[in-house]
Design a protein around this motif. Structure first.
Motif, short mmCIF file in Angstrom:
data_model
loop_
_atom_site.label_atom_id
_atom_site.label_comp_id
_atom_site.label_asym_id
_atom_site.label_seq_id
_atom_site.Cartn_x
_atom_site.Cartn_y
_atom_site.Cartn_z
N ARG A 286 2.57 0.94 40.17
CA ARG A 286 2.24 0.64 38.78
C ARG A 286 2.38 1.87 37.88
O ARG A 286 2.47 1.76 36.67
CB ARG A 286 0.82 0.09 38.67
CG ARG A 286 0.70 -1.36 39.11
CD ARG A 286 -0.75 -1.75 39.16
NE ARG A 286 -0.94 -3.19 39.23
CZ ARG A 286 -0.80 -3.91 40.32
NH1 ARG A 286 -0.45 -3.32 41.43
NH2 ARG A 286 -0.99 -5.22 40.31
N ARG B 158 -4.65 1.67 44.37
CA ARG B 158 -4.15 0.92 45.54
C ARG B 158 -2.68 0.56 45.39
O ARG B 158 -2.08 0.06 46.33
CB ARG B 158 -4.94 -0.38 45.70
CG ARG B 158 -6.36 -0.17 46.09
CD ARG B 158 -6.53 -0.25 47.60
NE ARG B 158 -7.84 0.22 47.95
CZ ARG B 158 -8.11 1.00 48.97
NH1 ARG B 158 -7.16 1.39 49.77
NH2 ARG B 158 -9.34 1.37 49.21
N SER B 159 -2.16 0.70 44.18
CA SER B 159 -0.78 0.28 43.96
C SER B 159 -0.06 1.30 43.09
O SER B 159 0.15 1.09 41.90
CB SER B 159 -0.80 -1.10 43.29
OG SER B 159 0.49 -1.52 43.02
N ALA C 98 -3.53 -12.00 38.89
CA ALA C 98 -4.37 -12.00 40.10
C ALA C 98 -5.21 -13.27 40.19
O ALA C 98 -5.94 -13.45 41.17
CB ALA C 98 -5.26 -10.77 40.10
N ARG C 99 -5.14 -14.13 39.20
CA ARG C 99 -5.98 -15.35 39.09
C ARG C 99 -7.47 -14.98 39.17
O ARG C 99 -8.26 -15.66 39.79
CB ARG C 99 -5.60 -16.35 40.19
CG ARG C 99 -4.22 -16.95 39.93
CD ARG C 99 -3.65 -17.62 41.13
NE ARG C 99 -4.40 -18.81 41.49
CZ ARG C 99 -4.11 -19.55 42.55
NH1 ARG C 99 -3.12 -19.24 43.32
NH2 ARG C 99 -4.83 -20.60 42.83
N ASN C 100 -7.78 -13.88 38.52
CA ASN C 100 -9.14 -13.34 38.55
C ASN C 100 -9.84 -13.53 37.21
O ASN C 100 -11.04 -13.25 37.08
CB ASN C 100 -9.06 -11.84 38.89
CG ASN C 100 -10.41 -11.19 39.01
OD1 ASN C 100 -11.32 -11.75 39.62
ND2 ASN C 100 -10.57 -10.02 38.41
N VAL D 187 -7.27 -0.72 41.07
CA VAL D 187 -6.00 -1.47 41.17
C VAL D 187 -4.82 -0.49 41.17
O VAL D 187 -3.90 -0.60 41.99
CB VAL D 187 -5.86 -2.49 40.01
CG1 VAL D 187 -4.44 -3.04 39.94
CG2 VAL D 187 -6.87 -3.62 40.16
N ASN E 94 -13.08 -15.45 37.10
CA ASN E 94 -14.20 -14.72 37.71
C ASN E 94 -14.87 -13.83 36.67
O ASN E 94 -16.09 -13.68 36.66
CB ASN E 94 -13.71 -13.85 38.87
CG ASN E 94 -13.63 -14.61 40.18
OD1 ASN E 94 -14.41 -15.54 40.40
ND2 ASN E 94 -12.71 -14.24 41.04
N LEU F 150 -9.91 -13.11 43.85
CA LEU F 150 -10.24 -11.73 43.52
C LEU F 150 -8.94 -10.92 43.60
O LEU F 150 -8.00 -11.35 44.29
CB LEU F 150 -11.26 -11.19 44.55
CG LEU F 150 -12.61 -11.91 44.51
CD1 LEU F 150 -13.41 -11.62 45.76
CD2 LEU F 150 -13.39 -11.48 43.28
N PRO F 151 -8.86 -9.78 42.88
CA PRO F 151 -7.61 -8.99 42.93
C PRO F 151 -7.19 -8.70 44.37
O PRO F 151 -7.98 -8.20 45.17
CB PRO F 151 -7.98 -7.71 42.18
CG PRO F 151 -9.03 -8.14 41.23
CD PRO F 151 -9.82 -9.20 41.95
N MET F 152 -5.94 -9.05 44.67
CA MET F 152 -5.48 -9.02 46.05
C MET F 152 -5.22 -7.62 46.59
O MET F 152 -5.16 -7.43 47.80
CB MET F 152 -4.20 -9.85 46.18
CG MET F 152 -4.45 -11.34 46.09
SD MET F 152 -5.38 -11.89 47.53
CE MET F 152 -5.81 -13.55 47.09
N ASN F 153 -5.02 -6.64 45.70
CA ASN F 153 -4.70 -5.31 46.23
C ASN F 153 -5.92 -4.40 46.36
O ASN F 153 -5.78 -3.22 46.68
CB ASN F 153 -3.59 -4.63 45.40
CG ASN F 153 -3.99 -4.48 43.96
OD1 ASN F 153 -4.99 -5.06 43.54
ND2 ASN F 153 -3.24 -3.71 43.21
#
Lengths: 247, 265
Positions: B23, B19-20, B87-89, B16, B92, A85-88
């Motif tokens: 970006r 939280r960051s 994100a290797r998502n 995303v 999912n 899942l997205p880590m952030n």
């Protein structure tokens, strides 16, 4: 629940899965085992719809996967050791998003219940990237259980867990299986895991089904002491044993 | 198509970014640098020619802002997809009950949010630094911008198709593809400047009509509806082509087992 008939997948000249047939009933936990390159992952990916079979048929909940993909995916779920899942995002943000994508009603209550079940409720507001690999695995399992799946595909779910947590996770999966009647297709290289949790195992070798039965049946048929020895025998020589049959 | 799923995926990208904040460099830093360079260069040229090139600031800064909108719209789509890969998502998402069209629409809507943020910031900055009012172009801006955003979406979809088909090695296309079109698109100069063969290529690109049309609005004060019609027509054809390409690549990826490479091996 899941019916696979004559499933074959060819990648150019390589036959990854060759005429595979098996089924899984409601509430059954089936282990799919084999050495690297045996065809396990290709089979899982075909069931998930990520790979299109060359021939054969996959029916899930009595429906053809190719024609009812969205409807089927709504009722199943998966967790794989290589998918994150997205880590952030926080744990609860990640789970809430997937709860909504799967159309889960009362998402927050479901999310709380699963975090409690996995004993990680205290991590609810933690950033996913700050968790240990074992905690991430349990968050991924929460995601896999969000929609109360009727069919659950687990690709090495205990790979990064310590023996204590791995044992807890197996017990939780057993409980979920008994309470909700979920069918689970389970891959692992940890044969103790498989012996403990699976009602039935399928051994693949070179894309073929080489052995099938309960763990005890397969061990007896190969006249070995445990599944690990069966695994090694099949991986090295490709011996064949069907459930209730002989070599 | 379920709008709730689209909305949830848009929210996911917003989370995303929230939280960051780093970006936001992509959204604010690069456009600001471009505006400073183009703005001061324009001021220098105007001073050197002693004001004999009327509307020069409007031409160049307006073109720069419009180009950036196209680029940010494309980036919104392709970077959102790359975020899921990094994100290797991605699996999912692809194994959830989400349609490919819902996924692409979500990335585009998030791209629009990014474009809106960039546009607002650049407009304020251009006004403060160069007294340039982007909205002086009037209502003509609306169809111009719509066409640019549509082309950004098309290039974004093509980028996703290329990365899905060719893997990590193709990721630089997410930045390179729009710039492949830029020299032909008459962004900062009229099509007539281009050599004959290049002009033919230029007229096959929708944004060429937008930039030519924009220059006409600034120069003559009239809107060329022909230009807008050509841009919209080409955009519709290319967007349909891009969706067709993505669906084809998705099918090829499923046949060749390429999707599993994004997490399940």
């Amino acid at each position: 629940m899941l019916q696979i008939r004559d499933l074959t997948k060819r990648f150019n000249d390589v036959v990854a899965v060759d005429g595979l047939s098996f089924s899984i009933a409601r509430g059954e936990i089936v282990g799919i085992l084999g050495a690297n390159g045996a065809g396990k992952t290709t089979t899982l990916q075909m069931i998930l719809g990520l790979i299109r079979p060359t021939s054969g048929r996959i029916e899930i909940f009595g429906r053809d996967h190719e024609q009812h993909r969205i409807e089927i995916l709504r009722r199943m779920n998966f967790s794989s050791v290589g998918v994150n899942l997205p880590m952030n995002l926080t744990v609860s943000e990640n789970l809430w998003i997937f709860a909504k994508l799967y159309g889960v009603k009362d998402a927050w209550r479901r999310l709380d219940a699963l975090l409690n079940l996995m004993e990680i409720h205290h991590l609810r507001h933690a950033i996913t990237g700050s968790l240990s690999s074992g905690e991430v695995s349990r968050v991924n399992l929460c995601k896999a259980l969000l929609n109360r799946p009727e069919l659950l595909l687990l690709d090495e779910p205990t790979a990064s867990l310590d023996p204590d947590i791995a044992d807890k996770v197996r017990k939780i999966l057993r409980r979920v299986q008994q309470e909700d009647g979920v069918a689970i297709l389970y891959t692992s290289h940890n044969m103790r895991d498989i012996e403990e949790i699976c009602d039935r195992v399928l051994f693949l070798h070179d894309g073929h089904l080489r052995a099938e039965g309960t763990p005890a049946q397969v061990i007896e048929q190969f006249r070995t002491h445990n599944l690990e020895e069966v695994f090694i025998r099949i991986a090295r020589s490709g011996e064949v044993v069907k459930a209730g049959g002989s070599r | 198509m379920t709008l709730q799923r689209v909305w949830v995926m848009v929210l996911r990208y917003v989370f995303v970014y929230r939280r960051s904040p780093i970006r936001l460099i992509e959204v604010l830093f690069w456009p600001t640098m471009s505006l400073l360079v183009w703005g001061f260069m324009t001021a220098f040229i105007q001073r050197s020619t002693e004001g004999s090139l009327p509307g020069f600031i409007t031409f160049l800064i307006g073109a720069m802002i419009c180009w950036d909108m196209l680029f940010r719209a494309q980036q919104g789509v392709s970077l959102s997809f790359l975020e899921d890969i990094w994100a290797r998502n991605l699996l999912n998402i692809f194994c959830a009950p989400v349609r490919l069209s819902e996924y692409v629409l979500a990335t585009f809507l998030f791209g629009l949010l990014r474009v809106g943020l960039t546009l607002a910031f650049l407009c304020v900055l251009a006004w403060l630094l160069y007294h340039f009012n982007f909205f002086a172009l009037g209502v003509a801006l609306i169809p111009f911008i719509a066409n640019l955003l549509m082309l950004g979406l098309t290039i974004g979809i093509i980028t996703i198709a290329i990365v899905l088909r060719y893997g990590h090695g193709a990721e630089p296309f997410a930045w390179a593809l729009p710039f492949l079109l830029q020299p032909f698109s008459a962004v900062f100069y009229p099509v007539s400047v281009l050599p004959g063969a290049m002009q033919k290529v230029a007229w096959a690109i929708p944004c060429t009509y937008v930039f030519e049309g924009m220059r006409e609005v600034i120069g003559a004060g009239s809107i060329s509806w022909d230009n807008l019609a050509w841009a919209a027509g080409l955009n519709i054809i290319y967007l349909m082509g891009a969706m067709g390409l993505l669906l084809h690549v998705f099918k090829v990826a499923r046949d060749r087992g390429l999707l599993g490479k994004w997490g399940m091996q």
